[in-house]
Motif scaffolding. Structure first.
Motif, PDB file in Angstrom:
ATOM      1  N   ASN A   1       0.831  -1.305  -0.003  1.00 30.68           N
ATOM      2  CA  ASN A   1      -0.074   0.017   0.057  1.00 30.68           C
ATOM      3  C   ASN A   1       1.012   1.273   0.018  1.00 30.68           C
ATOM      4  OD1 ASN A   1      -2.832  -0.824   0.034  1.00 30.68           O
ATOM      5  ND2 ASN A   1      -2.023  -1.776   1.982  1.00 30.68           N
TER       6      ASN A   1
ATOM      7  N   GLN B   1       0.594   4.107  -1.419  1.00 30.32           N
ATOM      8  CA  GLN B   1       0.243   5.438  -1.606  1.00 30.32           C
ATOM      9  C   GLN B   1      -0.584   5.637  -0.195  1.00 30.32           C
ATOM     10  OE1 GLN B   1      -1.513   2.632  -2.234  1.00 30.32           O
ATOM     11  NE2 GLN B   1      -3.437   2.977  -0.995  1.00 30.32           N
TER      12      GLN B   1
ATOM     13  N   GLN C   1      10.148   4.486  -9.011  1.00 30.79           N
ATOM     14  CA  GLN C   1       9.883   5.039 -10.535  1.00 30.79           C
ATOM     15  C   GLN C   1       9.296   6.447 -10.406  1.00 30.79           C
ATOM     16  OE1 GLN C   1      10.073   3.635 -13.509  1.00 30.79           O
ATOM     17  NE2 GLN C   1      10.819   1.676 -12.800  1.00 30.79           N
TER      18      GLN C   1
ATOM     19  N   VAL D   1       6.001  10.956  -9.120  1.00 27.01           N
ATOM     20  CA  VAL D   1       6.402   9.900  -8.424  1.00 27.01           C
ATOM     21  C   VAL D   1       5.082   8.730  -8.797  1.00 27.01           C
ATOM     22  CG1 VAL D   1       5.324  10.174  -6.498  1.00 27.01           C
ATOM     23  CG2 VAL D   1       7.101   8.498  -6.731  1.00 27.01           C
ATOM     24  N   VAL D   2       5.541   7.433  -9.280  1.00 33.18           N
ATOM     25  CA  VAL D   2       4.531   6.316  -9.273  1.00 33.18           C
ATOM     26  C   VAL D   2       4.064   6.010  -8.118  1.00 33.18           C
ATOM     27  CG1 VAL D   2       3.910   4.287 -10.575  1.00 33.18           C
ATOM     28  CG2 VAL D   2       5.715   5.944 -11.540  1.00 33.18           C
ATOM     29  N   VAL D   3       2.930   6.517  -7.487  1.00 33.81           N
ATOM     30  CA  VAL D   3       2.534   6.140  -6.261  1.00 33.81           C
ATOM     31  C   VAL D   3       2.300   4.850  -6.036  1.00 33.81           C
ATOM     32  CG1 VAL D   3       1.759   8.659  -5.737  1.00 33.81           C
ATOM     33  CG2 VAL D   3       0.345   6.815  -6.718  1.00 33.81           C
ATOM     34  N   GLY D   4       2.001   3.853  -6.812  1.00 34.11           N
ATOM     35  CA  GLY D   4       1.531   2.904  -6.352  1.00 34.11           C
ATOM     36  C   GLY D   4       2.738   1.712  -6.334  1.00 34.11           C
ATOM     37  N   ASN D   5       4.077   2.418  -6.812  1.00 35.84           N
ATOM     38  CA  ASN D   5       5.162   1.557  -6.820  1.00 35.84           C
ATOM     39  C   ASN D   5       5.738   1.290  -5.502  1.00 35.84           C
ATOM     40  OD1 ASN D   5       8.064   0.996  -6.985  1.00 35.84           O
ATOM     41  ND2 ASN D   5       7.719   1.126  -9.288  1.00 35.84           N
ATOM     42  N   GLY D   6       5.855   0.217  -5.091  1.00 40.58           N
ATOM     43  CA  GLY D   6       6.435  -0.098  -3.625  1.00 40.58           C
ATOM     44  C   GLY D   6       7.615  -0.875  -3.656  1.00 40.58           C
TER      45      GLY D   6
ATOM     46  N   ARG E   1      -7.362   1.537  -4.102  1.00 41.44           N
ATOM     47  CA  ARG E   1      -6.523   1.444  -5.434  1.00 41.44           C
ATOM     48  C   ARG E   1      -7.259   0.853  -6.492  1.00 41.44           C
ATOM     49  NH1 ARG E   1      -1.662  -1.912  -4.011  1.00 41.44           N
ATOM     50  NH2 ARG E   1      -3.034  -3.201  -2.756  1.00 41.44           N
TER      51      ARG E   1
ATOM     52  N   GLN F   1       0.611   0.392 -11.250  1.00 37.21           N
ATOM     53  CA  GLN F   1       1.197   1.085 -10.017  1.00 37.21           C
ATOM     54  C   GLN F   1       0.915   2.736 -10.096  1.00 37.21           C
ATOM     55  OE1 GLN F   1       5.513   0.997 -10.487  1.00 37.21           O
ATOM     56  NE2 GLN F   1       5.642  -1.381  -9.831  1.00 37.21           N
ATOM     57  N   LYS F   2       0.198   2.852 -10.929  1.00 36.38           N
ATOM     58  CA  LYS F   2      -0.663   4.380 -10.892  1.00 36.38           C
ATOM     59  C   LYS F   2      -1.839   4.149 -10.458  1.00 36.38           C
ATOM     60  CE  LYS F   2       2.158   6.434 -14.540  1.00 36.38           C
ATOM     61  NZ  LYS F   2       2.164   6.960 -15.775  1.00 36.38           N
ATOM     62  N   SER F   3      -1.654   3.913  -9.140  1.00 31.78           N
ATOM     63  CA  SER F   3      -2.935   3.131  -8.619  1.00 31.78           C
ATOM     64  C   SER F   3      -3.918   4.186  -7.929  1.00 31.78           C
ATOM     65  CB  SER F   3      -2.421   2.356  -7.256  1.00 31.78           C
ATOM     66  OG  SER F   3      -1.847   3.299  -6.363  1.00 31.78           O
ATOM     67  N   THR F   4      -3.506   5.471  -8.066  1.00 32.02           N
ATOM     68  CA  THR F   4      -4.390   6.575  -7.649  1.00 32.02           C
ATOM     69  C   THR F   4      -4.893   7.227  -8.939  1.00 32.02           C
ATOM     70  OG1 THR F   4      -2.740   7.948  -7.430  1.00 32.02           O
ATOM     71  CG2 THR F   4      -3.528   6.908  -5.343  1.00 32.02           C
TER      72      THR F   4
ATOM     73  N   THR G   1       6.098   0.250 -14.707  1.00 30.96           N
ATOM     74  CA  THR G   1       5.006   0.703 -13.865  1.00 30.96           C
ATOM     75  C   THR G   1       3.893  -0.171 -13.803  1.00 30.96           C
ATOM     76  OG1 THR G   1       4.353   2.329 -15.270  1.00 30.96           O
ATOM     77  CG2 THR G   1       6.052   3.310 -13.766  1.00 30.96           C
TER      78      THR G   1
END
Lengths: 488, 314
Positions: free
Chosen positions: A134, A136, A371, A378-383, B132, B138-141, B171
């Protein structure tokens, strides 16, 4: 032909000898519980006989007995046992100081426990794992930040406490040196008295007991060797260097360690020297030896190990975190930094009071993403970065077979092994000392039954001698009062 | 060896002290339920305890990950299932519209319904799980599927662009660790391109294309073209099916991981307990034993240190 009054003289000597023995019994009973007291025995000896004067020499008649006298007041003591006892005492106390210190180190680390570094680190990795899923979430980011702070403060706390413990032991050095000097003065003073009494031909039994007790107490503090010369003066030396020579005392002193030869990490360390010559004293045993050994070897190693480990943790975490991007698209930031200290990470030789803290100030400044998109957002969903940090739990670092966690376990294991060794050394020492104390007690101790039996024995002898005296009295009374009435 | 009263007393005290400290240790172990209280109790055991605790904590976290992954994949599957039903309805309507015997009212009704279906798929493709978007990588938002134009009269209104993460830009992957060092990518949209203008997604964009084509054909009243669309719909359904099979395979894999982790949890707990926990029955027996020993030592001590010859002399 015997003198008329010789019987009275024999009875008198008998009375005196029995009385002296009774007094000794009294003295023994009185001191039954005095530490260091050695049982005394009044040794009876038949006094010098003389050949009976006679007209013709007739050897059959032999010599005339003159009664009894006290040959000496014997002090029951086994010097070999005393020496062994002193050796074991400084050996045991040496390990006891180390064992006490290690116990405190164990308490400081508090492992395996629920509040130690190990547990905090586990929670820290968990939080990164959660963040990798998670990335973000502001809430999860806050958790990572808080867990990071817990790790930093747990490490800082242990480091600070280790430093404190080392300082405490450092402070003990001068106290123990003062004690040693004090004992040396008292032993020298007793030497003076003992030599004087010896010269007058008396036996200073109780003074000897006092001196032996002082030597015993001194050997608890430092390793000593004792040599008693022909005049009865004891010379005391520490690892070959003289502390007490007859009535002369060579004192110890403390002085700050030369800054050039400071250990790393440096601190206000003191060393023990001979006053006067300023030569470093070689202390190998006793409480003082244990204090020095614990301060310079054990705790020094733990501080360095913990420094090294902290540096590994900071380097590894920071290296990964620097590659990531935070929510603002910023990159290259460390996660852990030194508080109000120099940049970079802790070095093996750093002072333990140096704190580490979390460099990241806000949840959004955690660099979880690997990323940025074309616009630099920023690619927010990248963990990915968070995942990489979470995987540190089982990632081998520094090209070794060790993870950060197992490196920490190795420190705990070392402390555990050291502590176990010191505890068993103390236990061995105690067992030996018990044995030696029993041996000492077997020779020098007061057995009340024995004293009672002696008391009865001497009492009877005294009564008999007194009866002898009355018998002689009656005989003389006949001679003086009843003879020669003729012609009156 | 000569024994004195002090020897007796000292020995008795020492034995009593030892007995007491052993009693204390047993009691501490019983009270805490643990046989290792500090590293010096058993240095090797402590390391095992710490390693096992660490493995256990990791295992618990992985279980959390797996549970999360399962519910994510189930959401994806549900959404894809709904899309499948939508497509079946679209197929029925297309067959109906392709008969060519419809009046304009009927056609309009069908048109309206297909448009609704289009909106329906769009809504499903933008479904989210725990804040999400399911299909945004990854651009989950960022809402992944957006109309090229918001004006219902513009032809672009029926053109959908993909704004989510792109596989070729790294991504797309939604990596979750389900085992030490094993990650699984939960994302099923492996789109590629340079940006939203040319991003190609193999799951939803073909569906949108078919649906918007059908809408166009109904508007044009072109039964021949609609018949062709049936084949395209079939292809889209096949594509969806294979994606659902992929989701199913991932679900299976994660479920297996979950089972493994649960087993491991039990095993680790058992091993930890073996090393760390006391055997209560044994500890109580030991405690009782020590207690007896202590009592005996006290009783004997009280007897032997009391009498001396003094008691019997008159």
């Amino acid at each position: 032909m015997r003198a008329t009054f010789s019987g009275i003289e024999i009875a008198r000597r008998a009375l005196q000898a029995q009385q002296a023995s009774l007094d000794t019994v009294g003295q023994n009973i009185a001191n039954a519980n005095t530490p260091g007291y050695s049982r005394q025995v009044a040794v009876h000896r038949a006094s010098q006989p003389y050949a009976m004067p006679q007209f013709t020499h007739n050897p059959v008649n032999g010599m005339m007995g003159t009664g009894v006298e006290i040959a000496k007041m014997s002090r029951m003591r086994d010097e070999f046992v005393e020496m062994r006892l002193r050796q074991e005492l400084y050996n045991k106390n040496y390990w006891e100081m180390i064992s006490d210190g290690l116990e405190q180190v164990e308490i400081i680390f508090n492992e395996p426990g629920d509040n130690g570094i190990h547990r905090a680190l586990g929670h820290f990795w968990d939080a990164w794992q959660e963040l990798s899923i998670n990335p973000q979430s502001e809430a999860v980011r806050s958790v990572v930040l808080e867990r990071g702070k817990v790790v930093a403060s747990a490490i800082s706390h242990v480091r600070y406490q280790l430093g404190k413990l080392r300082d405490n032991y450092n402070g003990l050095v001068s106290i123990k040196v003062d004690e040693i000097n004090n004992y040396a003065e008292r032993i020298a003073a007793l030497n003076r008295d003992i030599v004087k009494v010896n010269a007058q031909g008396y036996q200073p039994n109780d003074l000897l007991d006092q001196r032996d007790q002082l030597l015993k107490e001194l050997s608890e503090i430092v390793n000593i060797e004792v040599v008693v010369d022909q005049y009865g003066a004891a010379s005391v030396s520490i690892s070959g260097a003289t502390l007490v020579q007859r009535t002369e005392v060579f004192k110890l002193a403390v002085r700050p360690v030369d800054p050039d030869s400071m250990p790393s990490p440096p601190y206000d360390q003191v060393e023990v020297v001979w006053e006067g010559s300023n030569v470093k004293a070689e202390i190998r045993g006793g409480e003082l030896g244990g204090i020095l050994q614990f301060r310079d070897t054990y705790i020094q190693e733990y501080i360095q190990d913990l420094n090294q480990w902290t540096a590994d943790l900071m380097n590894t975490v920071n290296e990964i975190h620097r590659r990531g991007y935070d929510l603002e698209g910023e990159t290259g930031q460390p996660f852990f930094i030194l508080a109000n200290g120099p940049d970079g990470v802790i070095q093996a030789g750093d002072d333990p009071s140096l704190h580490i803290e979390v460099a990241v100030r806000t949840p959004s400044a955690i660099a979880a993403s690997s990323q940025v998109d074309g616009d630099g957002n920023v690619v927010v969903g990248n963990g990915e970065i968070a995942l990489e940090l979470a995987q540190l739990r089982h990632t081998k670092i520094n090209n070794t077979e060790n993870t950060i966690g197992s490196l920490f376990n190795a420190i705990i294991s070392k402390i555990g092994v050291d502590a176990m060794e010191s505890i068993s050394m103390v236990e061995n020492g105690e067992a030996l000392i018990n044995h030696l104390e029993n041996m000492r007690e077997a020779v020098s101790g007061v057995n009340l039954d024995e004293e009672m039996a002696d008391m009865i024995r001497y009492q009877h002898a005294y009564s008999a001698a007194a009866r002898m005296m009355t018998a002689l009295d009656e005989i003389l009374a006949i001679i003086v009062n009843r003879l020669g009435l003729f012609g009156r | 060896m000569r024994v004195t009263n002090n020897t007796l007393i000292n020995n008795m005290l020492r034995h009593l002290n030892r007995g007491l400290s052993r009693l204390d240790r047993h009691q501490q172990q019983l009270a805490s339920g643990k046989q290792i209280l500090r590293p010096s109790d058993d240095p090797a055991g402590v390391i095992s305890v710490m390693e096992l605790r660490s493995s256990l904590a990791e295992n618990d976290q992985l279980l959390k990950n797996v549970t999360g992954a399962l519910s994510w994949l189930e959401s994806v599957d549900t959404v894809l299932g709904s899309v499948t039903s939508v497509l079946h309805r679209a197929k029925e309507l297309t067959v109906y519209a392709a008969t060519g015997t419809l009046n304009s009212d009927d056609r309009n009704a069908i048109l309206k319904e297909v448009e609704q279906l289009f909106a329906n798929v769009l809504e499903l493709s933008n479904a989210s799980h725990g804040g999400r978007y399911l299909f945004a990588g990854q651009k989950s938002t960022t809402m992944p599927f957006q109309r090229a134009s918001d004006d219902p009269d513009s032809p672009d209104y029926w053109v959908i662009k993909y704004h989510g993460g792109l596989a070729n830009q790294e991504t797309a992957a939604l990596n979750v660790e389900i085992n030490s060092n094993t990650v699984i990518d939960l994302n099923i949209i492996q789109a590629s391109g340079t940006n939203a203008e040319d991003a190609e997604d193999q799951v939803f964009l073909p569906i949108f294309n078919v649906l918007s084509g059908i809408i166009q054909d109904i508007k044009n009243d072109d039964p021949g073209a609609l018949n062709q669309r049936l084949g395209e719909l079939e292809d889209a359904l096949d594509g969806l099916l294979s994606v659902r099979a992929e989701v199913g395979a991932k679900l299976h894999r994660v479920a297996l991981a979950e089972e493994r982790l649960k087993d491991l949890h039990l095993n680790l707990n058992k091993m930890l307990s073996n090393i760390q926990d006391i055997d209560v029955a044994e500890a109580i027996v030991n405690l009782k034993n020590e207690e007896n020993g202590y009592r005996v030592a006290l009783a004997v001590g009280a007897r032997i240190i009391q009498p001396t010859l003094v008691d019997f002399l008159n």
